[in-house]
Design an enzyme around this catalytic site. Sequence first.
Site, mmCIF file in Angstrom:
data_model
loop_
_atom_site.group_PDB
_atom_site.id
_atom_site.type_symbol
_atom_site.label_atom_id
_atom_site.label_comp_id
_atom_site.label_asym_id
_atom_site.label_seq_id
_atom_site.Cartn_x
_atom_site.Cartn_y
_atom_site.Cartn_z
ATOM 1 N N TYR A 120 12.742 39.014 57.617
ATOM 2 C CA TYR A 120 13.719 39.997 58.091
ATOM 3 C C TYR A 120 13.379 41.373 57.559
ATOM 4 C CZ TYR A 120 16.066 39.686 53.499
ATOM 5 O OH TYR A 120 16.373 39.717 52.159
ATOM 6 N N ASN A 174 7.971 35.429 46.069
ATOM 7 C CA ASN A 174 7.909 36.719 45.382
ATOM 8 C C ASN A 174 6.965 36.579 44.202
ATOM 9 O OD1 ASN A 174 9.670 38.063 47.058
ATOM 10 N ND2 ASN A 174 11.460 37.716 45.774
ATOM 11 N N TYR A 176 5.504 38.511 41.059
ATOM 12 C CA TYR A 176 5.746 39.660 40.189
ATOM 13 C C TYR A 176 4.621 39.810 39.172
ATOM 14 C CZ TYR A 176 10.621 39.289 41.785
ATOM 15 O OH TYR A 176 11.759 39.208 42.538
ATOM 16 N N ASP A 187 21.903 38.726 48.913
ATOM 17 C CA ASP A 187 21.190 38.214 50.078
ATOM 18 C C ASP A 187 22.098 38.363 51.299
ATOM 19 O OD1 ASP A 187 19.815 37.304 47.792
ATOM 20 O OD2 ASP A 187 18.922 35.684 48.928
ATOM 21 N N HIS A 247 22.685 40.539 42.242
ATOM 22 C CA HIS A 247 21.747 39.986 41.265
ATOM 23 C C HIS A 247 20.432 40.762 41.360
ATOM 24 C CE1 HIS A 247 21.086 37.552 44.967
ATOM 25 N NE2 HIS A 247 19.807 37.627 44.630
ATOM 26 N N ARG A 258 4.940 36.293 37.099
ATOM 27 C CA ARG A 258 5.941 35.309 37.448
ATOM 28 C C ARG A 258 6.068 35.234 38.963
ATOM 29 N NH1 ARG A 258 12.045 35.684 38.917
ATOM 30 N NH2 ARG A 258 12.659 33.506 38.699
#
Length: 357
Positions: A120, A174, A176, A187, A247, A258
């Site tokens: 999206y 994701n 990082y 979200d 968050h 990570r």
Amino acid sequence: MAASGYSDLREKLKSMTPHRDDYENKCVDETSNGKHRKRKHRESDDDEYEHSDDSTDLREQEARRVRSSIQQKTIFTPEECALIEKKIDEVVAQAEAGHYREHTVDRAPLRNKYFFGEGYTYGAQLEKRGPGQERLYRKGEVDEIPSWVHELVINRLVTNGVIPEGFVNSAVINDYQPGGCIVSHVDPLHIFDRPIVSVSFFSDSALCFGCRFQFKPIRVSEPVFVLPVRRGSVTVLSGYAADDITHCIRPQDIKERRAVIILRKTRPDAPRLGSDSSLRASLAQKPGRLKAKRSHRKADPDAAHRPRVLEMDKEENRRPSLSRHRHSITSENYRRRGQDYDKEQESSGRKVKMRRH
């Protein structure tokens, strides 16, 4: 000096503040005990401390609400984590080689995002910014969920009763680097069903709730709640934690590389980009394949959640003032920018060209 009857300027000043000695003597008497001294110091700030106590109580209540709507399990062994992490490295290599569709990969400083199944767009690419404006890409514009995600991750979660079979149709990775982050957000409620499920890999980190970000340099306010996320742990957000408080991942919580795999289900009525969208016209001008070293300035679908400066705050130990609206879905500054943008469009009577970040 002689006319005034004082031979020493200090005597004159002392005579002008006769209450000073009484005040000092009073303080000496009341501070003979350390506990009294602390209470005396706070008497002039009663209102401030009472407000602080109230704020602390509210924060504690909010933290309990967040915690009660989170589930966490450790399902994956170190050996299983190592195998999945190897697969994540293969995804990164495939992206660098330009083997994925354009909208599968979104690059940002110190964080790359890989959409599978559903992707999206939001932020700077949208003609009108703000919550509720996010849109799914058309079917087929991102790559399908890799088979290894089904076999190694999703099936394990189904077996352990975390999610029902057939729930997941969107998987996002994701990745990082140290110091990377994602700013406070919720979200999109009109895009994704609940719960939101994520699995952590490579290293331990933390998920923070109720923070506010400021930039240049980047700094983050004190969280309402901090949730440690360990390598191999599964985190499930629903209810208050998913819908009613933001968050984020703070830069200081990413000390090593990570990665997180986010598993979600899109709503059947989630809006998609239309063929008449001005965004579609602009995207059509871009090359169909992702170049191996594409600049993040050309990839804006994640710009609404992208910090402009990703350097560690030199004053990260400072405690910023508390906000009364930590749990709001969008920040006050973000809303003001959206309002200013709309007013500018109305007053100018013409379409305003948006500046890329």
